[in-house]
Design an enzyme around this catalytic site. Structure first.
Site, PDB file in Angstrom:
ATOM      1  N   HIS A 138       0.855  -1.188   0.000  1.00 34.99           N
ATOM      2  CA  HIS A 138       0.000   0.000   0.000  1.00 34.99           C
ATOM      3  C   HIS A 138       0.890   1.236   0.000  1.00 34.99           C
ATOM      4  CE1 HIS A 138      -3.271   2.719   0.792  1.00 34.99           C
ATOM      5  NE2 HIS A 138      -2.715   3.123   1.931  1.00 34.99           N
ATOM      6  N   GLY A 156      -4.570   8.362   4.520  1.00 37.24           N
ATOM      7  CA  GLY A 156      -4.922   9.732   4.854  1.00 37.24           C
ATOM      8  C   GLY A 156      -3.765  10.611   5.281  1.00 37.24           C
ATOM      9  N   LYS A 159      -0.057  10.786   1.093  1.00 39.04           N
ATOM     10  CA  LYS A 159       0.797  10.177   0.062  1.00 39.04           C
ATOM     11  C   LYS A 159       0.398  10.638  -1.343  1.00 39.04           C
ATOM     12  CE  LYS A 159      -0.220   5.947   1.279  1.00 39.04           C
ATOM     13  NZ  LYS A 159      -1.120   6.253   2.406  1.00 39.04           N
ATOM     14  N   ASP A 177      -1.839   4.118  -4.551  1.00 42.93           N
ATOM     15  CA  ASP A 177      -2.645   3.282  -3.654  1.00 42.93           C
ATOM     16  C   ASP A 177      -2.114   1.867  -3.515  1.00 42.93           C
ATOM     17  OD1 ASP A 177      -4.923   3.159  -1.854  1.00 42.93           O
ATOM     18  OD2 ASP A 177      -5.730   1.706  -3.272  1.00 42.93           O
ATOM     19  N   ARG A 243      18.215  13.671  12.597  1.00 48.29           N
ATOM     20  CA  ARG A 243      18.440  15.043  12.134  1.00 48.29           C
ATOM     21  C   ARG A 243      19.712  15.174  11.304  1.00 48.29           C
ATOM     22  NH1 ARG A 243      17.307  19.274  16.905  1.00 48.29           N
ATOM     23  NH2 ARG A 243      17.575  20.654  15.103  1.00 48.29           N
TER      24      ARG A 243
END
Length: 311
Positions: A138, A156, A159, A177, A243
């Protein structure tokens, strides 16, 4: 259900079916191809009957030197109940003993005009592609500056919206998807889109859009090798994010480890730009230029110089 059958080879390479039509639906379970020279010499102890049998000029010339009985017996033994097909190259004439045996055992005998070595290479590539291990993930797959970027994350998280922005910036969409992935080589993963949703992108609140219709043929491609995974997740203030970029996380897909970056999502962050820059930075690393390592090296030099001055 078999991934490849003998009739698929017939259709793919536009070959001539000489005999054994009843067996064209036989499954092909391996990409290995056999050239049964030693079998035609009479040694069948290790005959790989489950493979496609490829017979060229050398093998056919040898059978012509055999007496009638040996030739008939050995050609008949090539036609087993699991042999998916026998292919004759260079458009050579097929021995009638082989035609009779193939009709009796329902083993397709096929003919091509191509040279043996050349056809063997083409057929091997085709079978390896079709029989490669596959899975579905997915996510969204985008080609960014030649780097195949697989964007993953919970439903949600953004992407598809990031992919839309990337397409607007001139990059190419492969799949949205659902990404079908096949392992073509030891460290090669190739992603494609399911046929049903090819070229389509789903944007919440907007619906389904056709990327090729809106942005043109240059905005899509049918497949791409996956080089890096970017996982989008909602920003967690209690989580420590990398970081510097010194720690390289991996994600295993089938049998291959792919570099994985975790990108925290929060309002105000331009995900498309971050993903685009990450792809460019990945290319630089492959070329031997690692900004994080250069910074770490410079920092170490500064610390060492400071220690020398203190002394």
């Amino acid at each position: 259900m078999a991934k490849v059958r003998t009739k698929d080879i017939l259709e793919k390479f536009d070959l001539e079916l000489v005999s054994g039509e009843d067996g064209i639906n036989r499954p092909i379970i391996t990409s290995d191809i056999s050239r049964p020279g030693i079998e035609l010499a009479g040694f069948f102890d290790y005959y790989p009957a489950e493979r496609i049998q490829l017979i060229g000029k050398t093998e056919l010339t040898f059978t012509e030197k055999l007496n009638d009985i040996d030739r008939q017996i050995r050609l008949e033994r090539l036609c087993s109940d699991i042999t998916p097909g026998i292919i004759i190259t260079r458009g050579l004439e097929v021995p009638y003993e082989l035609i009779e045996a193939s009709e009796r055992e329902a083993v397709p005998v096929i003919r091509t005009k191509q040279k043996t070595t050349r056809f063997s290479s083409l057929l091997t590539n085709f079978l390896e592609s079709k029989l490669a291990p596959t899975t579905a993930v997915h996510g969204v797959l985008v080609d960014i500056y030649g780097v195949g970027v697989l964007i993953t994350g919970k439903s949600g998280v953004g992407k598809s919206e990031a992919a839309l922005e990337l397409v607007k910036r001139g990059h190419r969409l492969v799949a949205d998807d659902c990404v079908e992935i096949r392992q073509e080589d030891e460290n090669t993963l190739v992603g494609t889109s399911p046929e049903l949703i090819e070229h389509l992108l789903e944007i919440r609140g907007l619906g389904i859009i056709n990327v090729m219709t809106l942005f043109g043929a240059g905005a899509i491609r049918s497949f791409k090798r996956i080089s890096i995974v970017m996982n989008l997740e909602l920003w967690d203030q209690n989580k420590q994010y990398d970081r510097l970029g010194l720690d390289e996380e991996k994600m295993r897909i089938i049998d291959t480890d792919i570099t994985k970056l975790t990108i925290p999502v929060r309002p105000g962050r331009n995900l498309a730009v971050i993903i685009e820059v990450a792809a460019m930075n990945f290319r630089l690393k492959k070329m031997g230029m690692n900004a994080a390592e250069q910074f770490s090296s410079r920092l170490s030099d500064v610390i060492e110089d400071g220690d020398h001055e203190d002394r």
